[in-house]
Structures are given as structure tokens and as C-alpha cells.
Design a protein around this motif. Structure first.
Motif, PDB file in Angstrom:
ATOM      1  N   LEU A 369      -0.981   5.845  13.703  1.00 27.91           N
ATOM      2  CA  LEU A 369       0.254   5.122  13.409  1.00 27.91           C
ATOM      3  C   LEU A 369       0.762   5.569  12.045  1.00 27.91           C
ATOM      4  O   LEU A 369       0.117   5.365  11.028  1.00 27.91           O
ATOM      5  N   PHE A 370       1.923   6.229  12.034  1.00 34.78           N
ATOM      6  CA  PHE A 370       2.519   6.700  10.792  1.00 34.78           C
ATOM      7  C   PHE A 370       3.572   5.683  10.342  1.00 34.78           C
ATOM      8  O   PHE A 370       4.551   5.434  11.059  1.00 34.78           O
ATOM      9  N   THR A 371       3.350   5.106   9.165  1.00 32.38           N
ATOM     10  CA  THR A 371       4.213   4.036   8.666  1.00 32.38           C
ATOM     11  C   THR A 371       4.728   4.420   7.286  1.00 32.38           C
ATOM     12  O   THR A 371       3.984   4.426   6.305  1.00 32.38           O
ATOM     13  N   VAL A 372       6.013   4.747   7.231  1.00 34.28           N
ATOM     14  CA  VAL A 372       6.665   5.110   5.971  1.00 34.28           C
ATOM     15  C   VAL A 372       7.465   3.892   5.526  1.00 34.28           C
ATOM     16  O   VAL A 372       8.388   3.460   6.226  1.00 34.28           O
ATOM     17  N   VAL A 373       7.124   3.331   4.383  1.00 33.49           N
ATOM     18  CA  VAL A 373       7.600   1.995   4.036  1.00 33.49           C
ATOM     19  C   VAL A 373       8.580   1.986   2.878  1.00 33.49           C
ATOM     20  O   VAL A 373       8.611   2.890   2.045  1.00 33.49           O
ATOM     21  N   THR A 374       9.358   0.932   2.837  1.00 34.89           N
ATOM     22  CA  THR A 374      10.337   0.694   1.785  1.00 34.89           C
ATOM     23  C   THR A 374       9.786  -0.316   0.774  1.00 34.89           C
ATOM     24  O   THR A 374       8.759  -0.969   1.013  1.00 34.89           O
ATOM     25  N   GLY A 375      10.475  -0.465  -0.336  1.00 34.97           N
ATOM     26  CA  GLY A 375      10.220  -1.558  -1.282  1.00 34.97           C
ATOM     27  C   GLY A 375       8.882  -1.556  -1.977  1.00 34.97           C
ATOM     28  O   GLY A 375       8.485  -2.590  -2.518  1.00 34.97           O
ATOM     29  N   GLU A 376       8.183  -0.416  -2.028  1.00 38.43           N
ATOM     30  CA  GLU A 376       6.912  -0.415  -2.759  1.00 38.43           C
ATOM     31  C   GLU A 376       7.138  -0.670  -4.239  1.00 38.43           C
ATOM     32  O   GLU A 376       6.389  -1.423  -4.875  1.00 38.43           O
ATOM     33  N   GLU A 377       8.168  -0.063  -4.770  1.00 40.98           N
ATOM     34  CA  GLU A 377       8.446  -0.211  -6.200  1.00 40.98           C
ATOM     35  C   GLU A 377       8.906  -1.615  -6.567  1.00 40.98           C
ATOM     36  O   GLU A 377       8.923  -1.975  -7.750  1.00 40.98           O
ATOM     37  N   LYS A 378       9.247  -2.429  -5.587  1.00 45.66           N
ATOM     38  CA  LYS A 378       9.691  -3.801  -5.827  1.00 45.66           C
ATOM     39  C   LYS A 378       8.567  -4.816  -5.663  1.00 45.66           C
ATOM     40  O   LYS A 378       8.788  -6.024  -5.744  1.00 45.66           O
ATOM     41  N   GLY A 379       7.367  -4.326  -5.404  1.00 47.25           N
ATOM     42  CA  GLY A 379       6.235  -5.243  -5.236  1.00 47.25           C
ATOM     43  C   GLY A 379       5.511  -5.072  -3.916  1.00 47.25           C
ATOM     44  O   GLY A 379       5.024  -6.058  -3.345  1.00 47.25           O
ATOM     45  N   LEU A 380       5.419  -3.841  -3.416  1.00 48.78           N
ATOM     46  CA  LEU A 380       4.725  -3.531  -2.150  1.00 48.78           C
ATOM     47  C   LEU A 380       5.348  -4.287  -0.977  1.00 48.78           C
ATOM     48  O   LEU A 380       4.663  -4.703  -0.039  1.00 48.78           O
ATOM     49  N   LEU A 381       6.676  -4.448  -0.986  1.00 49.09           N
ATOM     50  CA  LEU A 381       7.333  -5.376  -0.075  1.00 49.09           C
ATOM     51  C   LEU A 381       7.436  -4.857   1.356  1.00 49.09           C
ATOM     52  O   LEU A 381       7.267  -5.613   2.312  1.00 49.09           O
ATOM     53  N   GLY A 382       7.757  -3.576   1.527  1.00 43.67           N
ATOM     54  CA  GLY A 382       7.876  -3.051   2.883  1.00 43.67           C
ATOM     55  C   GLY A 382       6.560  -3.089   3.630  1.00 43.67           C
ATOM     56  O   GLY A 382       6.509  -3.448   4.815  1.00 43.67           O
ATOM     57  N   ALA A 383       5.481  -2.727   2.964  1.00 43.91           N
ATOM     58  CA  ALA A 383       4.157  -2.790   3.584  1.00 43.91           C
ATOM     59  C   ALA A 383       3.764  -4.232   3.867  1.00 43.91           C
ATOM     60  O   ALA A 383       3.132  -4.537   4.880  1.00 43.91           O
ATOM     61  N   SER A 384       4.128  -5.141   2.954  1.00 47.60           N
ATOM     62  CA  SER A 384       3.862  -6.562   3.182  1.00 47.60           C
ATOM     63  C   SER A 384       4.588  -7.047   4.435  1.00 47.60           C
ATOM     64  O   SER A 384       4.018  -7.766   5.266  1.00 47.60           O
ATOM     65  N   TYR A 385       5.851  -6.647   4.567  1.00 46.41           N
ATOM     66  CA  TYR A 385       6.609  -7.059   5.750  1.00 46.41           C
ATOM     67  C   TYR A 385       5.955  -6.518   7.023  1.00 46.41           C
ATOM     68  O   TYR A 385       5.782  -7.249   8.006  1.00 46.41           O
ATOM     69  N   PHE A 386       5.559  -5.243   6.995  1.00 41.06           N
ATOM     70  CA  PHE A 386       4.942  -4.651   8.183  1.00 41.06           C
ATOM     71  C   PHE A 386       3.621  -5.342   8.519  1.00 41.06           C
ATOM     72  O   PHE A 386       3.335  -5.625   9.682  1.00 41.06           O
ATOM     73  N   ALA A 387       2.794  -5.607   7.503  1.00 42.40           N
ATOM     74  CA  ALA A 387       1.498  -6.245   7.746  1.00 42.40           C
ATOM     75  C   ALA A 387       1.659  -7.653   8.309  1.00 42.40           C
ATOM     76  O   ALA A 387       0.800  -8.135   9.048  1.00 42.40           O
ATOM     77  N   ASN A 388       2.763  -8.319   7.957  1.00 42.74           N
ATOM     78  CA  ASN A 388       3.016  -9.667   8.463  1.00 42.74           C
ATOM     79  C   ASN A 388       3.895  -9.681   9.702  1.00 42.74           C
ATOM     80  O   ASN A 388       4.014 -10.731  10.362  1.00 42.74           O
ATOM     81  N   ASN A 389       4.505  -8.548  10.014  1.00 41.58           N
ATOM     82  CA  ASN A 389       5.335  -8.414  11.214  1.00 41.58           C
ATOM     83  C   ASN A 389       5.011  -7.085  11.896  1.00 41.58           C
ATOM     84  O   ASN A 389       5.873  -6.221  12.059  1.00 41.58           O
ATOM     85  N   PRO A 390       3.756  -6.905  12.302  1.00 44.36           N
ATOM     86  CA  PRO A 390       3.335  -5.600  12.819  1.00 44.36           C
ATOM     87  C   PRO A 390       3.989  -5.274  14.155  1.00 44.36           C
ATOM     88  O   PRO A 390       4.262  -6.173  14.960  1.00 44.36           O
ATOM     89  N   THR A 391       4.233  -4.004  14.397  1.00 45.27           N
ATOM     90  CA  THR A 391       4.831  -3.582  15.663  1.00 45.27           C
ATOM     91  C   THR A 391       3.766  -3.159  16.674  1.00 45.27           C
ATOM     92  O   THR A 391       4.096  -2.815  17.806  1.00 45.27           O
ATOM     93  N   VAL A 392       2.506  -3.153  16.270  1.00 49.48           N
ATOM     94  CA  VAL A 392       1.357  -3.074  17.169  1.00 49.48           C
ATOM     95  C   VAL A 392       0.412  -4.196  16.744  1.00 49.48           C
ATOM     96  O   VAL A 392       0.512  -4.686  15.617  1.00 49.48           O
ATOM     97  N   PRO A 393      -0.482  -4.639  17.626  1.00 48.42           N
ATOM     98  CA  PRO A 393      -1.353  -5.752  17.242  1.00 48.42           C
ATOM     99  C   PRO A 393      -2.135  -5.462  15.964  1.00 48.42           C
ATOM    100  O   PRO A 393      -2.723  -4.381  15.815  1.00 48.42           O
ATOM    101  N   LEU A 394      -2.146  -6.416  15.063  1.00 45.23           N
ATOM    102  CA  LEU A 394      -2.826  -6.238  13.785  1.00 45.23           C
ATOM    103  C   LEU A 394      -4.312  -5.959  13.982  1.00 45.23           C
ATOM    104  O   LEU A 394      -4.903  -5.137  13.276  1.00 45.23           O
TER     105      LEU A 394
END
Length: 548
Positions: A369-394
Motif C-alpha cells: 500500500l503506497f500512501t503519499v500524504v499531505t499535511g505532515e508539516e502541519k502536524g502529521l495531519l494527512g497520515a493521522s487522517y488516513f490512520a483514522n479513516n483507512p481505505t483498507v482495514p486497519l
């Protein structure tokens, strides 16, 4: 590579796709090609993307570029709209003329001056906030069962405003301490005990690391939080009606009626001795106004399906953040574009080449699973969103390999793997690097607690073992000091416009770095057992299952 300014952005993307497509037709070999990494990096760090700030047009162009590469490689879309998982954000701007901090009541009330005495951030929960309450000093504001530590023991903060020092006990291990002593955890501790506001005190110890004056450079910067389905900013303590950061002199005024002088508290902090909390025998008033706006910015997500009928439903997750910090605030400088060549066009470029090589090789047993995320510089926000709203089962994500800011400026002979000491992934990294003649070195700067400071940390908090590779400090080139090159990059170029394509980027090193990460990913994807947390890992015990 400098691009002609009159060249349209649409044509720019199309030209790169065409060039790389031609390269793809010429060779079908499943090996890393440094020219491809260079092409990706030169596009992503070009001036026309204007630093890829979260929510900006430049970031959108970069995200579309990544999605087009995933599509060309033949990866399966894994966003919520094709390859895209659009993240909703609330961006809040503080009205700096609206801030109020008053100590005490009536004629003797002391009104502090902004920003000389205190700083405030924009409130992402409310456009207007105001609170006045009694104040309780809570030491560092920490709770840690593993260390038999509780700053709230014997204190009543229900309906009150808590005051906490920056920092944490020096004796705590750096990574564990960074987690337990983070602002988010401190705020959660206060909210759990019923506090309605939070005041942080600057200290002499903190002043030596980062001065109060230096922090003033970030005045006016917006606050950003991702929004849940109820349009509520994630991770914000809604019961807090105000928060402020006080400098040392303002803190002394707050402690005027305290049973212990603040100067004595600072001595205990410097000597790492026990600090007990107490009522400050005064009140404080906090007020501010903020302006809100809603923006979106996408994560880009794709899957390389695995070959094993059973294991293909498990995923090895590669992450890299695509965003950077946009334009510099200083309008007087000739070059205001923070291109982010090393941070993190380099990591995304390596991830794209990793994806291409794996897609053109024998398929691994597990899916990637390749996940290129946004908002890292704002506080790891894109990865946080993905981890809390995963598109495959966590629960199907078995490991995370994070690519963030490899400093590709020298012929590194070793790598550093943050997280290697917490899970079985450490042995995987050592083996993969060793096959290429690359050593695995211990963390050379544990005091920085880097394991908690990049996107993989969000996966760790979901119980998923993770590893984050950095180029080590040893060079293959005789007479070259890799650690010195690395240190000079951070001193002179980190988060500055000079982190650009003008740097002497070493694409041979980029190839080696990609090869190491590919081998790590393949080993995890093909081995029989899932990675596991080591029994003595704090993060394993806190968030995941320990042992095999």
C-alpha cells in the motif's frame, strides 16, 4: 532543473508523463534507475509548485503528478475518489488584536502584553473564546504509569485553568518521554481531570534550546486540523475555553501569590528534581477571536496487489509526505519558495521508483500500500487522517516503512532506522541493508526523539510496527564526513528556500537508498510471519500486541 516560467502547468505535467512513459517503453527491467528518481525530484521541487504547501495549487499539481505515476505503473486506486483521499481541514487565523490575558481581578488585575508577554494560537473549535477561572500549577502536567508518575495526584483542577512547564523529566527515555510529554498528551491529561483552560510556561531550560524570541517568528501562522464526519476538528479538547504560552517574566507575575516562587521551580526543573503542583491563589482570564476557513488537500493512495491467495489481504504500507511549507514569510528576500527538495521531494521520488520496480518484478506475497500524504508539516495531519479513516482495514496493515527526508547529498555507507529497537523490523532492516554492503547504525541523536516526529508515528499509535530510515553519518567516499554534510544541511537549508535543486544531489546515493527500502518491503511482504513488537517496547506495550 529550472523550468521556463511561461510553460503552462498542464503542459508541464504532461511533458514529464510523456518523457517517463517513453523511458518505460525502452526498458522493462525491474531495477532502480537513478534517472527516474531525478526526473521525479526535479518536477516536485520545481519553483512552479511554490513549495507544495497543504491546500495550495502547487500541492494539487504535485498530487496529480503522483496519481498519474501510480496509474501509469498500473497500481490499483485505493483512495476514496480514485487515487485521491481528500482530507477536509479547518484553517484558523488568530485575530491578534483580540487577545486578552489578565492575571487576578479588580483594580489589582495585571493585563499582559501581546506578544511580548505571551503567545496564543488560533482556536480551531470556536471563532470566539473566553474564560476566567482559578489557576492550578500542575508541574509538567504529566501522567505515566510506567514511571509511577502523576502530576495531578492530590490536585483538584475541575473547572479550573491548569498551568504547566514545558518539558518533562530528563531521566525518561527520549522516545517514550517525547510521547508522554507531548502537548497533545498534556492537554488530554488536563481535560480528563476537568480543566477548562491550559497555560504553558516558558522556562530557562527551554530558552537554551529555543528562545521565546525565536518562537515569535511564527506569530500569525494559521492553525490547521482535519475535520471528522461531524465537522469537528480532530484531537482538539473542546472543553478548553482558552490557552496561552507565557514567557518567563509573565510566569513570575502569575506566581506572585504562589506558595513556591517560580524561580525555585526553575531550579528544580534544571536539576531534574521532583516538582509538586499547587494552587496559585489567583485567577486568570483568557480571551481571543479567530477566523475559520475550510480547505481540502488529498492523500494519494494506491495498491500493488499481492500474489498469495491468503496473504494478499495483508498490507505493507509505504508512506512519504508530499507537502512542504510553501512560501517564506519574508517578502524582502529574492527567493521565497521553499522547494523542499530533500524535505520531502526526495522521499516521494524514492517511493515512486520503489513502486515502479516492485510493479515490474515478481509480485510479493502480501500487497503493498503506497500512501503519499499531505499535511505532515502541519502536524502529521494527512497520515493521522488516513490512520483514522483507512481505505483498507486497519488490522490488515502489518507494517509501515516511512520515507521522510533522506538527505541524498553524500555516498552514505550506513543507515539509521528509527523504530528498529522496538520491533522485529530492526532485523529486517539490518539484513536488507547488509545485502547491499550498507551498515545499520544506532540512533546518533536520541535526544531528538525522531521516532515520534514523522508520519509513521500515526501508524505506531494504531499498533502497527513501523520503521523510518535516514541516511547514516558514515560515507563511502574517503575524506568525506557524512555526519558533517547531514548537519550542514540542517543548519543551512532545512525549511529554507535553499533546500532546492541547487544542492549537490547525489543520485547514486538515491539509487542505493531506494534499493534498501525495496529490499525491506519485499522481505516484510514475503516472510511467513507478520512483524511483531518486541516484548520490552514501550510503544508495543502501549499500543500493540507484544511478542510473536
Amino acid at each position: 532543473m529550472k523550468l521556463i516560467k511561461q510553460f503552462s502547468l498542464t503542459a508541464l505535467v504532461a511533458s514529464f508523463v510523456t518523457v517517463l512513459a517513453a523511458c518505460s517503453e525502452q526498458t522493462n527491467t525491474a531495477s532502480v534507475e537513478k534517472a527516474r528518481i531525478q526526473a521525479h525530484l526535479e518536477f516536485l521541487a520545481d519553483d512552479q509548485l511554490e513549495g507544495r504547501d497543504t491546500g495550495s495549487q502547487g500541492y494539487e499539481i504535485a498530487a496529480n503528478y503522483v496519481a498519474s505515476e501510480f496509474k501509469k505503473i498500473g497500481l490499483v486506486p485505493a483512495g476514496t475518489d480514485g487515487y485521491m483521499q481528500r482530507v477536509p481541514f479547518r484553517r484558523a487565523f488568530l485575530n491578534q488584536n483580540s487577545t486578552v490575558v489578565k492575571i487576578g481581578s479588580g483594580a489589582k488585575a495585571i493585563e499582559l502584553k501581546y506578544p511580548q508577554d505571551y503567545m496564543m494560537g488560533a482556536n480551531t473549535s470556536s471563532t470566539e473564546s473566553s474564560v476566567k477561572a482559578e489557576v492550578v500549577f500542575v508541574g509538567y502536567g504529566l501522567i505515566a504509569e510506567d514511571y509511577n508518575y502523576d502530576d495531578y495526584a492530590g490536585l483538584d483542577v475541575e473547572g479550573k485553568i491548569v498551568v504547566a512547564l514545558t518539558g518533562r523529566p530528563k531521566a525518561w527515555p527520549s522516545e517514550e518521554g517525547a510521547h508522554l510529554g507531548s502537548g497533545k498528551v498534556k492537554s488530554a491529561n488536563a481535560a480528563k481531570h476537568g480543566a477548562i483552560g491550559f497555560v504553558t510556561l516558558h522556562t530557562p531550560k527551554r530558552e537554551k534550546v529555543r528562545s521565546y524570541t525565536t518562537s515569535l517568528n511564527y506569530l500569525g501562522a494559521p492553525s490547521l486540523r482535519w475535520l471528522d464526519e461531524e465537522d469537528t476538528p480532530f484531537g482538539v479538547q473542546k472543553q478548553f475555553k482558552g490557552a496561552a504560552y507565557l514567557n518567563i517574566d509573565a510566569g513570575k507575575k502569575l506566581f506572585a501569590n504562589a506558595p513556591t516562587a517560580l524561580e525555585d521551580i526553575f531550579v528544580l526543573d534544571n536539576e531534574d528534581k521532583e516538582i509538586k503542583g499547587f494552587d496559585l491563589n489567583t485567577s486568570i482570564e483568557l480571551a481571543s477571536k479567530s477566523r475559520h476557513e475550510k480547505i481540502t488537500s488529498p492523500n494519494v493512495v494506491a495498491i500493488l496487489p499481492g500474489s498469495d491467495p491468503v496473504l494478499k489481504d495483508e498490507y505493507v504500507v509505504f508512506t512519504a509526505h508530499l507537502d512542504h511549507i510553501g512560501l517564506a514569510k519574508d517578502v524582502t528576500t529574492k527567493d521565497r519558495i521553499n522547494n523542499g527538495a530533500m524535505d520531502n521531494a526526495s522521499g516521494v521520488s524514492v517511493l515512486l521508483e520503489t513502486a515502479r520496480v516492485l510493479a515490474n518484478s515478481e509480485r510479493p506475497r502480501r500487497s503493498i500500500l503506497f500512501t503519499v500524504v499531505t499535511g505532515e508539516e502541519k502536524g502529521l495531519l494527512g497520515a493521522s487522517y488516513f490512520a483514522n479513516n483507512p481505505t483498507v482495514p486497519l488490522t490488515s496493515m502489518i507494517a509501515n516503512v516511512n520515507l521522510d527526508m533522506p538527505v541524498l547529498l553524500y555516498d552514505f555507507a550506513d543507515v539509521i532506522a528509527f523504530g528498529a529497537n522496538h520491533s522485529s523490523l530492526g532485523a529486517v532492516v539490518e539484513k536488507a541493508a547488509g545485502e547491499l554492503g550498507i551498515g545499520l547504525s544506532p540512533d546518533p541523536m536520541p535526544e531528538q526523539a525522531i521516532f515520534t516526529r514523522s508520519d509513521h508515528y500515526n501508524f505506531v499509535k494504531k499498533g502497527i510496527p513501523a520503521v523510518f530510515l535516514m541516511t547514516g553519518f558514515t560515507s563511502k567516499t574517503e575524506g568525506e564526513d557524512g555526519g558533517k554534510v547531514w548537519g550542514e544541511f540542517f543548519a543551512k537549508h532545512y525549511h529554507k528556500p535553499s533546500d532546492s535543486l541547487d544542492l549537490p544531489i547525489n543520485y547514486d546515493a538515491a539509487k542505493v537508498f531506494a534499493d534498501v527500502n525495496i529490499r525491506i518491503g519485499l522481505t516484510i511482504a514475503n516472510q511467513d510471519e507478520r512483524p511483531y513488537w518486541l516484548e520490552d517496547s514501550f510503544f508495543g506495550k502501549t499500543f500493540g500486541q507484544t511478542g510473536k
